[in-house]
Design an enzyme around this catalytic site. Structure first.
Site, short mmCIF file in Angstrom:
data_model
loop_
_atom_site.label_atom_id
_atom_site.label_comp_id
_atom_site.label_asym_id
_atom_site.label_seq_id
_atom_site.Cartn_x
_atom_site.Cartn_y
_atom_site.Cartn_z
N GLU A 183 62.71 9.86 -12.19
CA GLU A 183 63.52 11.00 -12.65
C GLU A 183 64.73 10.53 -13.47
OE1 GLU A 183 64.52 13.73 -9.49
OE2 GLU A 183 62.44 14.27 -9.18
N GLU A 228 55.54 15.23 -7.84
CA GLU A 228 56.29 15.72 -6.68
C GLU A 228 56.27 17.23 -6.65
OE1 GLU A 228 60.22 14.33 -5.90
OE2 GLU A 228 59.73 12.23 -6.29
#
Ligand SMILES: *[C@@H]1O[C@H](CO)[C@@H](O)[C@H](O)[C@H]1NC(C)=O
Ligand SMILES: *[C@@H]1O[C@H](CO)[C@@H](O)[C@H](O)[C@H]1NC(C)=O
Ligand SMILES: *[C@@H]1O[C@H](CO)[C@@H](O)[C@H](O)[C@H]1NC(C)=O
Ligand SMILES: *[C@@H]1O[C@H](CO)[C@@H](O)[C@H](O)[C@H]1NC(C)=O
Ligand SMILES: *[C@@H]1O[C@H](CO)[C@@H](O)[C@H](O)[C@H]1NC(C)=O
Ligand SMILES: *[C@@H]1O[C@H](CO)[C@@H](O)[C@H](O)[C@H]1NC(C)=O
Ligand SMILES: *[C@@H]1O[C@H](CO)[C@@H](O)[C@H](O)[C@H]1NC(C)=O
Ligand SMILES: *[C@@H]1O[C@H](CO)[C@@H](O)[C@H](O)[C@H]1NC(C)=O
Ligand SMILES: *[C@@H]1O[C@H](CO)[C@@H](O)[C@H](O)[C@H]1NC(C)=O
Ligand SMILES: *[C@@H]1O[C@H](CO)[C@@H](O)[C@H](O)[C@H]1NC(C)=O
Ligand SMILES: *[C@@H]1O[C@H](CO)[C@@H](O)[C@H](O)[C@H]1NC(C)=O
Ligand SMILES: CC(=O)N[C@H]1CO[C@H](CO)[C@@H](O)[C@@H]1O
Length: 717
Positions: free
Chosen positions: A184, A255
């Site tokens: 991320e 995710e």
């Protein structure tokens, strides 16, 4: 393999996707539709299970239950700060045995996705970074910074080489089909200006050059350089994901949050099985081909591994709960969805997709093969009403906010809002009360005064840099003599986290704390001073290190201002006073939680938890409950602290921090069976406040259908 050979290989495989299979080794590549394993496109369901958040004894059953739920891939992060204790000193034993975990995945015939990071966030202390990185001269984490890149590359290479030496990449016949670099990063990239993009390019090239023979991914990174695949993280990737950054890359979701992590003072996040199924089906309908459940099993943040303010239980609301038991219908409903999608994977992967409107809030996604295969997903995005509509000359009534799957474009075999799985509930069976006063002994930790300290400085030191994360605790002490006219003194403390306990002349005065969302806090406490020298001792406590955001290396924690205000105009400012410091508590230094060190201190049989708040160690022994059911301690009468069983920390607890509903965020604390022997187990509780150990209880945990009280821990048929 260098990246361009890799791309050529991908292109060749797209053209002739049969053949090319080396016996016993899997060739993993991809095209714009999906990952391609041994020439076959795949729709893959994946589940995150983090090896250090459970015990090796639990791994086989967790993996088997994931497989039973229709999961093809087990995804895990690699936890740098568990493995590299000092530069070049490694630990891969016990719960940290990554190779054993990978081999268990392989033994059960599943694939693995290895998210090396090595920055992982993951609500894990310091985002997975070893604290020694902080003291590397000139280091700036996660940017185009030579010292950081050196250690990042060093650890990444270490892990890749370890996996290779054990033959664990699919290209070697092992289970690993994907690896992840960074995590991320796009969330913080802008903070580093042009160095951010340079770092992304470096990280991708560094990873690809390690030659794993399987693809690399970067999650939430729209500019992931070829051939690294950019993937989506979130709850609703079918709605939010902008797609792969190249038509040659598949659409992957690394995710899909099954719940959310919980912080002290926060409520559990309950995400329904229907909502999860809706978004998974939508992602597949929109040509997604890989979906990972974050978490499939969350487990336990043992010891001090949770990040700032995060509770010890991790994603207990996942399909497998903290104890590894099925949470229904979150396990069974997705299992049916996986089966329905797998059943039509050929038309999904080989067919041509079209999508069109079939109503104001309704859409159809259709996949058709020349050979006649046809699959349809009918989306009803109206959240309150059924939709009655025509599709291919058949009439359907679609449930509100649902997706129906028609593997033949005729018959609905699955609807995301129609749950066939019975819900279940947790059953706690009491096994032992610890209510006998004479079964406990206590040791009061020592409150250090200025003259007792050896480390001194003329300023308020930053907390983390002083403890080096060797302890949650840092004592700030001073001694001073007030003017006789300072008659109504008020102790004013400002702290940047997370908890403060203050003492004057060895007497507790008050505790204060911040929260996950409100970092700093102040305290104003009227105090009694004596004439002459007074000892002021302030204990600063961190509840985990921060795990996210840019410039993690320069975060500030601990006390920022201390004053004694005599009245509106007169005050003592201790900011630049001579302070004495002590890292950690005496009991920690002596490791009194270990059997062999118990004699290092005097234990008293006269326990008195109602006495004014102080730092107290409690000790007792207990026998393991019979059977195999998981075990938990109910600490609902305790305040804040940490618990050890046979010398192993089962984590921090903070029961006195209540949610807005007025209840603790977590009262049950998992004691893994693997930590226990049949009898004489040493239980040590460190209590910071005035919790009551006499009402601690031990329970076995099981689950049962709501309508039958018969517990089961096995896989239902
Ligand atoms: C990684 O660093 C350690 C010491 O910090 C060193 O012993 C080792 O050779 C390095 N490995 C690589 C691959 O650079
Ligand atoms: C079809 O899908 C595309 C891409 O998701 C979207 O932009 C378009 O609006 C959809 N069309 C309809 C009619 O839903
Ligand atoms: C459903 O409706 C909501 C609210 O209008 C919108 O945000 C969402 O993108 C829609 N989802 C789909 C799959 O159409
Ligand atoms: C639907 O019915 C019409 C008229 O009976 C027919 O022409 C058409 O082929 C049918 N469509 C499908 C998909 O069966
Ligand atoms: C919605 O449709 C289902 C069948 O798909 C039906 O059982 C249910 O009664 C309908 N609900 C309403 C409010 O019409
Ligand atoms: C698979 O799909 C076929 C129709 O294409 C259907 O007859 C069958 O029941 C489905 N099986 C499962 C397990 O969903
Ligand atoms: C951290 O502590 C060391 C001493 O251990 C000191 O030399 C250094 O200046 C400190 N760094 C910061 C950023 O405070
Ligand atoms: C405040 O306290 C100081 C002594 O600490 C005293 O000299 C002064 O008169 C006090 N001022 C007021 C306004 O009470
Ligand atoms: C302050 O601390 C010193 C050192 O521990 C001790 O000798 C002294 O008695 C303390 N003073 C008070 C008032 O408690
Ligand atoms: C304490 O007394 C000294 C000398 O009388 C004075 O200079 C000082 O301002 C006083 N400090 C406070 C905080 O009252
Ligand atoms: C403390 O010392 C620092 C550095 O010497 C200085 O910048 C600061 O103003 C001082 N603070 C106070 C309250 O005296
Ligand atoms: C990327 C993404 O979809 N993030 C979402 C995850 O879920 C939370 C909570 O529902 C949202 O706030 C995020 O936007």
């Amino acid at each position: 393999m260098v990246w361009w050979i890799y791309l050529v290989a991908a292109v060749v495989l797209v053209v002739s996707r049969e053949g090319c299979r080396v016996e016993g080794e899997d060739v993993v590549t991809y095209d714009g539709r999906s990952l391609i394993i041994n020439g076959q496109r795949k729709i893959l369901f994946s589940g995150s299970i983090h090896y250090p958040r459970s015990t090796p004894q639990m791994w086989p059953a967790l993996i088997a239950k994931a497989k039973g739920g229709g999961v093809d891939v087990i995804q895990t992060y690699v936890f740098w700060n568990l493995h590299e204790l000092q530069p070049g000193q490694y630990d891969f034993s016990g719960r940290y045995d990554l190779v054993k975990f990978m081999k268990e995945i392989q033994a059960q015939g599943l694939y693995a996705c290895l998210r090396i990071g090595p920055y992982i966030e993951s609500e894990w202390t310091y985002g997975g970074f070893p604290f020694w990185l902080h003291d590397v001269p000139g280091i700036v984490y996660r940017t185009d910074n030579e010292p950081f890149k050196y250690y990042m590359q060093n650890f990444t290479a270490k892990i890749v080489n370890l996996m290779k030496s054990e033959g664990l990449y699919a290209s070697q016949g092992g289970p690993i089909i994907l690896s992840q670099i960074e995590n991320e990063y796009q969330n913080i990239e802008a903070a580093f200006h042009e160095k951010g993009a340079a770092y992304v390019r470096w990280a991708a090239k560094m990873a690809v050059d390690l030659g794993t023979g399987v693809p690399w991914i970067m999650c939430k990174q729209t500019d992931a350089p070829d051939p690294v695949i950019n993937t989506c993280n979130g709850m609703r990737c079918g709605e939010t994901f902008g797609g792969p950054n190249s038509p040659n890359k598949p659409s992957m979701w690394t995710e899909n949050w099954t719940s959310f992590y919980q912080v002290y003072g926060g409520e559990p996040y309950i995400r329904s099985a229907q909502d999860i199924a809706f978004h998974v089906a939508l992602f597949i309908a929109k040509r997604g081909s890989y979906i990972n459940y974050y978490m499939y099993h969350g487990g336990t943040n043992f010891g001090r591994t949770a990040s700032a303010y995060v509770i010890t239980s991790y994603y207990d609301q996942a399909p497998l709960d903290e104890y590894g038991l099925l949470r229904q219908p979150k396990w069974g409903h997705p299992k049916e969805l996986h089966a329905a999608i797998k059943n039509c994977s050929t038309p999904l992967l080989e067919g041509v997709q079209t999508n069109f409107s079939i109503g104001q809030f309704q859409q159809a996604y259709v996949f058709e093969e020349g050979s006649g295969g046809c699959v349809a997903f009918l989306v009803n995005n109206d959240s309150t009403n059924n939709a009655t509509l025509q599709f291919r000359n058949n009439s359907f009534e679609l449930l509100p906010k649902s997706i129906s799957i028609l593997p033949d474009c005729q018959n609905i075999i699955f609807n995301t809002a129609k749950v066939n799985t019975q819900p279940n509930e947790r059953i706690m069976t009491p096994s032992k009360m610890f209510d006998a006063v004479d079964s406990w002994e206590e040791f009061r930790d020592v409150i250090p005064n200025f003259l007792d300290t050896s480390l001194q400085a003329n300023s308020l030191l930053e907390h983390m840099n002083t403890t080096k994360d060797g302890s949650d605790y840092l004592w700030y002490t001073l001694s001073f003599q007030p003017n006789s006219s300072c008659t109504e003194p008020v102790l004013h403390i400002e702290s940047q986290g997370h908890v403060v306990h203050s003492y004057i002349n060895n007497k507790f005065v008050e505790a204060g704390h911040g929260s996950h969302n409100i970092k700093g806090f102040t305290m104003d406490i009227p105090v009694d001073l004596i004439d002459g020298m007074n000892n002021v001792s302030i204990l600063s406590v961190m509840v985990g290190l921060p795990d996210s955001g840019p410039f993690l290396e320069s975060r500030f924690a601990g006390l920022t201002k201390v004053e004694i205000e005599c009245n509106e105009t007169e005050l003592y400012d201790f900011t630049n006073y001579t302070w004495g410091y002590q890292v950690g508590l005496l009991g920690e230094k002596l490791q009194v939680y270990k059997e062999e060190n118990l004699d290092e201190v005097e234990w008293s049989g006269e326990i008195d938890h109602s006495a004014n708040q102080s730092l107290t160690w409690y000790k007792t022994v207990f026998d393991a409950p019979t059977g195999d059911d998981p075990i938990a301690l109910n600490l609902s009468t305790m305040g804040k602290g940490e618990v050890w069983v046979n010398g192993q920390s089962i984590g921090r607890y903070w029961v006195s921090f209540h949610t807005s509903e007025g209840v603790p965020s977590q009262t049950l604390y998992h004691v893994p069976r693997a930590f226990l022997k049949p009898s004489g187990n040493l239980l040590i509780v460190l209590e910071e406040l005035n919790g009551d150990p006499l009402h601690i209880s031990l329970h076995t945990i099981s689950v049962a259908d709501f309508d039958s009280q018969t517990p089961y821990n096995h896989l239902p048929r």
